[in-house]
Enzyme design. Sequence first.
Site, PDB file in Angstrom:
ATOM      1  N   ARG A  55       9.442   9.624 -27.772  1.00  0.00           N
ATOM      2  CA  ARG A  55       9.684  10.333 -28.713  1.00  0.00           C
ATOM      3  C   ARG A  55       8.783  11.148 -29.553  1.00  0.00           C
ATOM      4  NH1 ARG A  55      10.084   6.180 -31.360  1.00  0.00           N
ATOM      5  NH2 ARG A  55       8.985   4.827 -29.852  1.00  0.00           N
ATOM      6  N   LYS A 197      18.215   7.819 -29.638  1.00  0.00           N
ATOM      7  CA  LYS A 197      17.790   6.550 -30.794  1.00  0.00           C
ATOM      8  C   LYS A 197      17.924   6.859 -32.007  1.00  0.00           C
ATOM      9  CE  LYS A 197      15.316   3.466 -28.458  1.00  0.00           C
ATOM     10  NZ  LYS A 197      15.749   2.013 -28.620  1.00  0.00           N
ATOM     11  N   HIS A 216      16.760  -5.192 -31.061  1.00  0.00           N
ATOM     12  CA  HIS A 216      16.757  -3.576 -30.061  1.00  0.00           C
ATOM     13  C   HIS A 216      16.204  -4.934 -28.972  1.00  0.00           C
ATOM     14  CE1 HIS A 216      13.626  -1.182 -27.977  1.00  0.00           C
ATOM     15  NE2 HIS A 216      14.128  -0.371 -27.816  1.00  0.00           N
ATOM     16  N   SER A 234       9.895  -0.723 -25.558  1.00  0.00           N
ATOM     17  CA  SER A 234       9.925  -0.301 -24.394  1.00  0.00           C
ATOM     18  C   SER A 234       8.815  -0.129 -23.293  1.00  0.00           C
ATOM     19  CB  SER A 234       9.776   1.546 -24.337  1.00  0.00           C
ATOM     20  OG  SER A 234       9.789   1.933 -23.022  1.00  0.00           O
ATOM     21  N   LYS A 238      12.647  -5.180 -20.544  1.00  0.00           N
ATOM     22  CA  LYS A 238      14.376  -5.447 -21.078  1.00  0.00           C
ATOM     23  C   LYS A 238      14.632  -5.374 -20.486  1.00  0.00           C
ATOM     24  CE  LYS A 238      14.606  -3.320 -25.177  1.00  0.00           C
ATOM     25  NZ  LYS A 238      13.400  -1.972 -25.127  1.00  0.00           N
ATOM     26  N   THR A 239      14.708  -3.530 -19.617  1.00  0.00           N
ATOM     27  CA  THR A 239      16.176  -3.003 -18.297  1.00  0.00           C
ATOM     28  C   THR A 239      16.107  -4.240 -17.366  1.00  0.00           C
ATOM     29  OG1 THR A 239      15.864  -1.315 -19.953  1.00  0.00           O
ATOM     30  CG2 THR A 239      17.075  -1.350 -17.288  1.00  0.00           C
ATOM     31  N   ASP A 253      19.668  -2.357 -23.920  1.00  0.00           N
ATOM     32  CA  ASP A 253      19.065  -1.703 -25.188  1.00  0.00           C
ATOM     33  C   ASP A 253      19.458  -2.505 -26.422  1.00  0.00           C
ATOM     34  OD1 ASP A 253      16.056  -0.594 -25.756  1.00  0.00           O
ATOM     35  OD2 ASP A 253      17.321   0.868 -26.268  1.00  0.00           O
ATOM     36  N   ARG A 318      13.218   8.761 -17.009  1.00  0.00           N
ATOM     37  CA  ARG A 318      13.452   8.086 -17.057  1.00  0.00           C
ATOM     38  C   ARG A 318      14.585   8.233 -16.422  1.00  0.00           C
ATOM     39  NH1 ARG A 318      13.368   4.079 -21.783  1.00  0.00           N
ATOM     40  NH2 ARG A 318      11.132   4.147 -22.771  1.00  0.00           N
TER      41      ARG A 318
END
Length: 527
Positions: A55, A197, A216, A234, A238-239, A253, A318
Amino acid sequence: MNMTAKSMNQELTVNNNVHTNLSVPLLVEKILSREEGVLTATGAVKATTGKYTGRSPQDRFIVRDDVSDNIVDWGAVNQPLDETSFDKLYDKVINHLKEKNELFSFKGFAGADEKFRLQVEVINEYAWHNLFARQLFITPNENELKNHTSEFTVISAPTCKADPEVDGTNSETFIVISFKKRVVLIGGTEYAGEIKKSIFSVMNYLLPQQNVLSMHCSANVGEEGDVALFFGLSGTGKTTLSADPYRKLIGDDEHGWSPNGVFNIEGGCYAKCVDLSEEKEPQIYNAIRFGSVLENVVLHDETREPDYEDTSLTENTRAAYPLENIDNIVQPSIAGHPNTIIFLTADASGTLPPISKLTKEQAMYHFLSGYTSKLAGTERGVTEPEATFSACFGSPFLPLSPNKYAEMLGQKIDQYNANVFLVNTGWTGGPYGIGSRMKLSYTRAMIHAALEGELNTIETVQDEIFGLNIPAQVPGVPDEVLIPKGTWEDKNAYDKTAKKLATEFHENFKKFANASENIQQAGPIYK
């Protein structure tokens, strides 16, 4: 200028063939024929994003107008752009796209709960970006598509570059949100994450105004209907940690927490896949198949097998795939109110406990702090972990004041009596470069114990620097791992490093001087 999705399409169809909601096979064919990507041995397509592999937060703007002026929390995160500059940039993007032979449009939804969903359209210069949008947002059925009226439109033109002196941007890259015109403009970057995003930022603006907390976080639900939330930036897990074979995935997410419960904002997953293996993360590994998009993953030349250990392009490799590629999911992605909330941090200093149970005040303190170590590759220019504080574990995507989201979370913790834990998935035995990353098996065991309620009444030990309550025992985890100081050979170095981090917590929290005294006192003991 009064823009609507319909008028945009009319403008763009003058000289273009605009393909709307192409099927996955047709999009894959387009990607391959246009040489935007290659087919991999997994069946997924692989694309690269050039020099921008993460990003670009310094290039994100919100248009300051009579709609946004008194609502948006202006500053370094939400940089203002005036209406005149936006209108000129919009014309520049439209004129740029008019020169293309074909464009791609996806019409779908953000928000699994029909009461709060947003009808979105994503218009892309690249077919692979359109496949990404199709997999990350919620795809409508035939009847829903027929009645679809876009409420917010993303226009992504990667090869349209800004001129900072003319366009009022900071670089050639721009991500600009206009809440008045209900348009997002993206240009100068091929990183697909900006598409996802940008709509998350939009939902973070719209949902709280409907008494829905936007978050988030990832979420899953157990067989008893017990819901768990996993907050974290990130790279904190989390994932990975929400993909649990014994619990159904709600989403990985982005979620909303309404008076009815939790719902997923997305229709897919955007998983980091550095060092991905079937052994460590079988659900994610097996989800990458036909229709998925691999971003900046290196392939073996002959076999086209992904090499998930190769980070020569970026650490931020990703995989984008639809939720349906995960076996254990909730359909639709809606569940009840959370019983357990996990704050994830990847602490590169190696001084935070691997798990601690938070009081209500500590929960509010650490939610507002949002501490982690930013991992390499997630943003441009970050080449090794560095300490960062991101309010609500999602500051880059929050148009409103962090206090608004924190107040809503505090109310919900009280209302639904949720247990909150801080889990460090980062380093142990020393800082980054000396210690080692916490074993995933240990982290899973700790989270399992938290979700099963095994830590609600267990004896705890208070950390002498951070004031956190550390469980004395966790099934499946060696006792010596639980107390971070005990894992360091050099105890003096630990004290020095931990006190430095505690000071950074206090310094950061000065920005929340309006928080209650109880919350301000819930941070590290060391001052």
